[in-house]
Design an enzyme around this catalytic site. Structure first.
Site, mmCIF file in Angstrom:
data_model
loop_
_atom_site.group_PDB
_atom_site.id
_atom_site.type_symbol
_atom_site.label_atom_id
_atom_site.label_comp_id
_atom_site.label_asym_id
_atom_site.label_seq_id
_atom_site.Cartn_x
_atom_site.Cartn_y
_atom_site.Cartn_z
ATOM 1 N N HIS B 68 0.726 -1.089 -0.084
ATOM 2 C CA HIS B 68 -0.011 -0.026 -0.191
ATOM 3 C C HIS B 68 0.842 1.289 0.143
ATOM 4 C CE1 HIS B 68 -3.040 2.867 0.932
ATOM 5 N NE2 HIS B 68 -2.199 3.180 2.335
ATOM 6 N N ASP B 97 7.080 21.070 -26.876
ATOM 7 C CA ASP B 97 7.261 19.650 -26.415
ATOM 8 C C ASP B 97 8.289 19.538 -25.365
ATOM 9 O OD1 ASP B 97 7.093 16.666 -25.929
ATOM 10 O OD2 ASP B 97 6.055 16.455 -27.895
ATOM 11 N N TRP B 133 6.778 -0.100 4.021
ATOM 12 C CA TRP B 133 7.575 0.633 2.882
ATOM 13 C C TRP B 133 8.981 1.357 3.126
ATOM 14 C CZ3 TRP B 133 8.865 5.727 1.236
ATOM 15 C CH2 TRP B 133 8.558 6.726 2.071
ATOM 16 N N SER B 161 13.472 5.752 -13.867
ATOM 17 C CA SER B 161 12.171 6.375 -14.257
ATOM 18 C C SER B 161 11.944 7.937 -13.799
ATOM 19 C CB SER B 161 10.788 5.885 -14.046
ATOM 20 O OG SER B 161 9.771 6.647 -14.204
ATOM 21 N N SER B 162 12.239 8.107 -12.552
ATOM 22 C CA SER B 162 12.189 9.507 -11.968
ATOM 23 C C SER B 162 13.423 10.255 -12.377
ATOM 24 C CB SER B 162 12.059 9.391 -10.233
ATOM 25 O OG SER B 162 10.858 8.645 -9.996
ATOM 26 N N HIS B 245 13.119 12.055 3.390
ATOM 27 C CA HIS B 245 12.421 13.209 3.814
ATOM 28 C C HIS B 245 12.325 14.265 2.595
ATOM 29 C CE1 HIS B 245 10.489 15.423 6.468
ATOM 30 N NE2 HIS B 245 10.793 16.497 5.811
ATOM 31 N N GLU B 247 12.101 13.073 -0.294
ATOM 32 C CA GLU B 247 10.937 12.349 -1.111
ATOM 33 C C GLU B 247 9.622 13.030 -0.656
ATOM 34 O OE1 GLU B 247 10.585 10.425 -3.425
ATOM 35 O OE2 GLU B 247 8.642 9.657 -3.140
ATOM 36 N N TYR B 249 9.023 15.946 0.358
ATOM 37 C CA TYR B 249 8.602 17.164 -0.327
ATOM 38 C C TYR B 249 8.542 16.983 -1.968
ATOM 39 C CZ TYR B 249 9.230 19.213 4.120
ATOM 40 O OH TYR B 249 9.166 19.393 5.552
ATOM 41 N N SER B 260 -1.370 26.876 -6.073
ATOM 42 C CA SER B 260 -1.122 28.336 -6.293
ATOM 43 C C SER B 260 -1.486 28.767 -7.671
ATOM 44 C CB SER B 260 0.606 28.521 -6.167
ATOM 45 O OG SER B 260 0.999 28.261 -4.705
ATOM 46 N N HIS B 294 14.929 13.339 11.956
ATOM 47 C CA HIS B 294 14.120 13.592 12.838
ATOM 48 C C HIS B 294 12.929 12.295 12.602
ATOM 49 C CE1 HIS B 294 11.371 16.033 9.391
ATOM 50 N NE2 HIS B 294 11.271 14.654 9.416
ATOM 51 N N HIS B 295 13.017 11.407 11.639
ATOM 52 C CA HIS B 295 12.513 10.058 11.432
ATOM 53 C C HIS B 295 13.296 9.019 12.509
ATOM 54 C CE1 HIS B 295 10.149 11.261 8.047
ATOM 55 N NE2 HIS B 295 11.183 12.058 7.687
ATOM 56 N N THR B 320 6.761 27.069 5.197
ATOM 57 C CA THR B 320 5.558 26.467 5.005
ATOM 58 C C THR B 320 4.314 27.374 5.269
ATOM 59 O OG1 THR B 320 6.659 24.345 5.439
ATOM 60 C CG2 THR B 320 4.299 24.409 5.205
ATOM 61 N N LYS B 323 3.751 30.123 2.757
ATOM 62 C CA LYS B 323 3.103 29.793 1.895
ATOM 63 C C LYS B 323 1.475 29.794 2.269
ATOM 64 C CE LYS B 323 4.269 27.083 -1.493
ATOM 65 N NZ LYS B 323 5.130 27.981 -2.168
ATOM 66 N N ARG B 442 1.668 1.988 15.381
ATOM 67 C CA ARG B 442 1.423 1.476 13.800
ATOM 68 C C ARG B 442 1.733 0.440 13.466
ATOM 69 N NH1 ARG B 442 5.836 5.207 10.500
ATOM 70 N NH2 ARG B 442 4.643 4.215 8.584
#
Lengths: 376, 517
Positions: B68, B97, B133, B161-162, B245, B247, B249, B260, B294-295, B320, B323, B442
């Site tokens: 998931h 293009d 994950w 790919s990315s 991290h 990732e 963002y 925006s 921080h993880h 943040t 924004k 979790r």
């Protein structure tokens, strides 16, 4: 709008905290305040940052809600032209920054206090295993495993669930109150995490490394927690239970525990019935989560024991497998985890249950021989 | 278009180098993955409806949470944003293009194979990846099932790919802007993607490194993550979160960009603080490299590291906040109307802010000792990813689909979709805050009795949210097939080059560059 539902919710929670102080003492809405100085500091920090967030949220959402209600095209409101304002833009960089600095000060203080593991009265080593905890009292020379004691029947829904479903163990960690106890946390296999919310302690158990933490409990009681780092299939089934006793009760417990160890009768010959009774119980605690109560296992990773080659084959091989596990599979070695009595009982049970009627009765002395043979 | 036979029809999509076709392919893949990943979410919520084992065993449960997460992150959010970028960036900067059309084709066509490999692990002998994950070592190395190798290969493909997609986007934005389209005139969506693309190039190789080290640990006797051989399991976490991290963002910055674009359009007012918006995105991207640990606050890092990462994490709240304040100020004294894209954008701002505020709570290290790895964290990151990233994507699709298809979507159905989604999301994820605070870890397949009520509520919410996405599916299929014709401008307050071309956008646009004043 989206806000309305949200406000209702906020009112509910905020109202809950304000008007029903009992709500956060007992109900499951908020973090427990806990029974240690650290857990109370954490709770206060948590409530402080919570209110800061609530106030910021209310201000931002109120302005937004005002625009949503009054500055609508359908009300004929004409759009203003402004799109830059350097003072305002600077203000909302500086003001949040100041709020953050003010938050960081108490947070740093608590954090530094939490990391002070000096001047402890005694040390307990906590080792995570898939899927149980081992506690070693370094000063007292006591050590034991602590297993989930909720029966499989309750998990499978065949029996009504008890009040401490999944939060109960056979042997809790017993600690004295009013002592600063150093906790050394490590693991035997994968990463686990030892957490008791009421004590404000959470520490990852990392294999090959020992990490420190400490706890000073104020009140006697039973405090429950769980493993919080995904550690495999039974991650949800390895609770932590801490029983905090007064010094006098704690000393009694230590003495009792030591006497019990001395009273074991190493040379006793067990009857098959005795072995089967203990075996069924121990099998339920240590083996049934993977191999299942009915001995049929789960797929290829957790093979069936019913009519299996191992359970019907040579006894020596069977014992060897249970003692040392199988490299590269989920089957771990139980040589350090179980007593000779328990091992003998489990193996006897496996060889006679579910129609595996070999008739064998394995004695603790058989186990001891193989265990010693291993050492030489 | 006319095709001589079905083979040509298929090959058109396989061999296409057109940015609009490839954008469509990305979005379609993302849509399919949304329903696969969402189905897994419903299996998880179904199992958690009541305490006790309901209909899946703990082993399958762990496979579900792993897949998931991977599918939603790599298969839904990321491809959807690349799809939006492919469609919109050339049209927004006046380019004919993408800069590298053939590579564009390849970077898409890797993905279906990557996800086929990943999902095929469910049908293999032995469990599919079952370590979450985040695939922490040693659970994923020494203790990982054989299918882990397929997972590693799939992650490598996704990374390729990315990276190619990101290179393409940077090359397009830097080289193919229409005359007069200066950098500080770029639409914010384009800016957000430019910065996101740099993040992708910086961190996807790190992820590739992490899974390669896993592979060698598993098969070639290295011990990067094994203390017994001189390695360290925490090394894995450092590497993973150095990718992980930024990732986060990568998944939210393009959504900032979409929102925006939408809020000024339906406020009929220019975006407030364009310059500070661009600066805020850049600062967030920069800080995202300095907060990874921080993880890992409870994993045993030193006091000094904990203090540093607490401060740097708290600092992210500043850009943040800028924004959010800018969006609210854009709406303030605008002339607002609430078509579906605007509803999703407003929903985004409100609910993302809640996720952001719980993120601020999580940055306070001592409090994080209680929050870490509980449902509080699950609530937090679902608030920023579902009503955050996903709402951003939905808003963007409703906003631009009239331009893509030439038809207006069904507004009533769109509004139903929004309201059911908003209710569903909040009913699902808000109670998880309480569960986490009350002590529910979790990634558990079963839980103690005091957590029952809120889990039941969450499951009901998940069912509402999950099934309301079918409205979205029906709506876009109907819009592709027909519907009220869209004008060129589509929206009253629309500004930008993409609204100057006909609806539907012709197969080739801006073959001669437009003049931007």
């Amino acid at each position: 709008m989206a806000l309305r539902g949200l406000f209702k919710k906020l009112t509910f929670i905020v109202g809950g905290f304000c008007f029903f102080p009992a709500l956060y003492a007992e109900s499951a809405l908020n973090m427990p305040r806990g029974v240690t100085p650290v857990s109370r500091d954490i709770f206060d920090l948590h409530m402080l940052i919570f209110w800061v967030c609530v106030v910021i949220g209310i201000i931002v959402f109120a302005i937004m809600l005002y625009a949503i209600i009054f500055h609508r095209k359908s009300r004929g409101y004409k759009a203003a032209k402004f799109h830059d304002h350097i003072t305002v833009e600077l203000a909302w960089v500086i003001v949040p920054f100041i709020i953050l600095v003010l938050m960081a000060i108490p947070a740093s203080k608590v954090l530094i206090k939490m990391n002070d593991t000096n001047h402890t009265d005694q040390t307990v080593k906590i080792t995570g295993y898939q899927w149980k905890w081992r506690y070693d009292y370094l000063k007292e020379d006591i050590g034991f495993f602590s297993n989930l004691s909720t029966p499989q029947a309750q998990i499978q829904g065949k029996e009504p669930k008890g009040p401490y479903y999944l939060l109960e163990v056979d042997k809790p960690l017993v600690l004295p109150i009013k002592q600063k106890i150093r906790l050394l946390v490590t693991s035997n296999d994968v990463i686990h995490s030892w957490w008791v919310p009421q004590l404000g302690v959470k520490r990852d158990a990392v294999p090959g490394f020992i990490h420190e933490s400490w706890v000073y409990i104020d009140e006697p009681g039973i405090y429950r927690g769980q493993c919080t780092e995904l550690c495999g299939i039974n991650h949800g089934f390895m609770p932590v239970v801490v029983e905090a006793l007064t010094q006098a009760d704690y000393d009694k417990w230590i003495t009792g525990h030591k006497q019990q160890a001395q009273q074991a009768q190493p040379d006793k010959t067990w009857t098959k019935e005795e072995l089967m009774t203990l075996g069924e119980k121990s099998y339920g605690t240590y083996c049934a989560v993977c191999h299942q109560v009915n001995g049929e296992g789960m797929g290829d990773i957790y093979p069936a024991l019913k009519k299996s080659k191992i359970a019907l084959g040579p006894i020596k091989k069977h014992i060897d497998l249970v003692l040392h596990g199988v490299q590269g599979t989920a089957m771990q070695g139980f040589i350090d985890q179980l007593t000779d009595d328990e091992l003998a009982a489990i193996i006897t049970f496996e060889r006679n249950a579910w129609g595996n009627d070999t008739g064998d009765a394995v004695q603790p002395s058989d186990i001891r021989k193989l265990r010693k043979g291993d050492e030489s | 278009m006319e095709y001589a036979n079905p083979w040509q029809r298929i090959m058109r999509w396989v061999t296409t180098t057109n940015h609009k076709d490839i954008g469509t392919l990305y979005l379609m893949l993302s849509l399919v993955m949304l329903f696969i990943g969402g189905g897994m979410a419903l299996i998880i919520r179904g199992e958690l409806f009541m305490p006790g084992q309901q209909f899946i065993d703990p082993s399958f449960y762990n496979q579900m949470i792993t897949l998931h997460g991977l599918i939603m992150v790599f298969g839904v959010i990321m491809p959807a944003f690349v799809g939006l970028a492919n469609w919109q960036i050339p049209m927004m900067i006046g380019a004919p293009d993408m800069a590298l059309p053939r590579m564009n084709n390849w970077s898409f066509w890797i993905l279906p194979f990557a996800f086929t490999i990943l999902i095929s692990t469910l049908f293999m002998n032995g469990p599919a990846p079952n370590f979450g994950w985040t695939f922490y070592a040693p659970l994923s190395t020494t203790y990982g099932p054989p299918s882990t190798d397929f997972f590693i290969f799939a992650v490598h493909l996704m990374g390729l790919s990315s990276i190619m997609g990101a290179i393409n986007i940077i090359a397009t934005i830097l080289n193919l802007r229409a005359p007069g389209m200066r950098m500080m005139k770029l639409p914010i969506f384009v800016w957000s993607w430019l910065i996101t693309a740099f993040l992708l190039i910086a961190v996807m190789p790190v992820l590739a490194g992490a899974v390669t080290m896993m592979l060698t640990d598993r098969h070639f006797g290295t011990s990067f993550f094994n203390a017994a051989g001189g390695g360290d399991p925490l090394l894995f976490q450092h590497i993973f979160w150095f990718f992980g991290h930024p990732e986060v963002y990568i998944m939210i910055l393009p959504a900032f960009g979409v929102v925006s674009q939408i809020i000024p359009t339906f406020s009929r007012k220019k975006l407030f603080g364009y310059g500070s918006m661009v600066a805020a995105i850049a600062v967030i991207a920069f800080l995202s490299f300095l907060v990874w640990a921080h993880h890992m606050f409870v994993s045993g890092i030193s006091l000094g590291a904990e203090l540093f990462f607490m401060y740097s994490t708290m600092l992210i709240a500043v850009p943040t906040g800028v924004k959010v304040f800018n969006w609210v100020t854009t709406m303030f004294r605008g002339s607002l109307s609430f078509e579906t894209p605007m509803l999703f954008a407003v929903g985004f701002v409100v609910l993302f802010t809640i996720g952001g505020l719980s993120g601020l709570m999580l940055s306070i290290v001592p409090a994080d000792f209680q929050y870490h790895d509980t449902y509080f964290v699950v609530a937090h990151f679902h608030y920023v990813l579902v009503p955050g990233a996903l709402f951003g994507i939905l808003a963007g699709v409703y906003f631009w689909i009239p331009k893509w298809t030439g038809h207006m979507y069904n507004e009533a159905m769109g509004k139903w979709h929004f309201w059911l989604s908003v209710i569903g999301v909040n009913v699902t994820f808000f109670p998880m805050h309480f569960l986490g605070l009350a002590g529910m870890p979790r990634r558990v397949p079963d839980y103690a009795l005091q957590f029952t009520d809120f889990n039941m509520v969450a499951t009901v919410g998940a069912v509402i949210f999950g099934f309301s996405q079918l409205l979205f599916l029906v709506n876009i299929i109907k819009t592709i097939r027909g519907g009220k014709p869209a004008t060129d401008e589509v929206w009253e307050g629309a500004e930008g080059l993409e609204w100057t071309i006909p609806s539907p956008a012709p197969y080739h646009t801006f073959q001669t560059p437009p003049e931007v004043r």
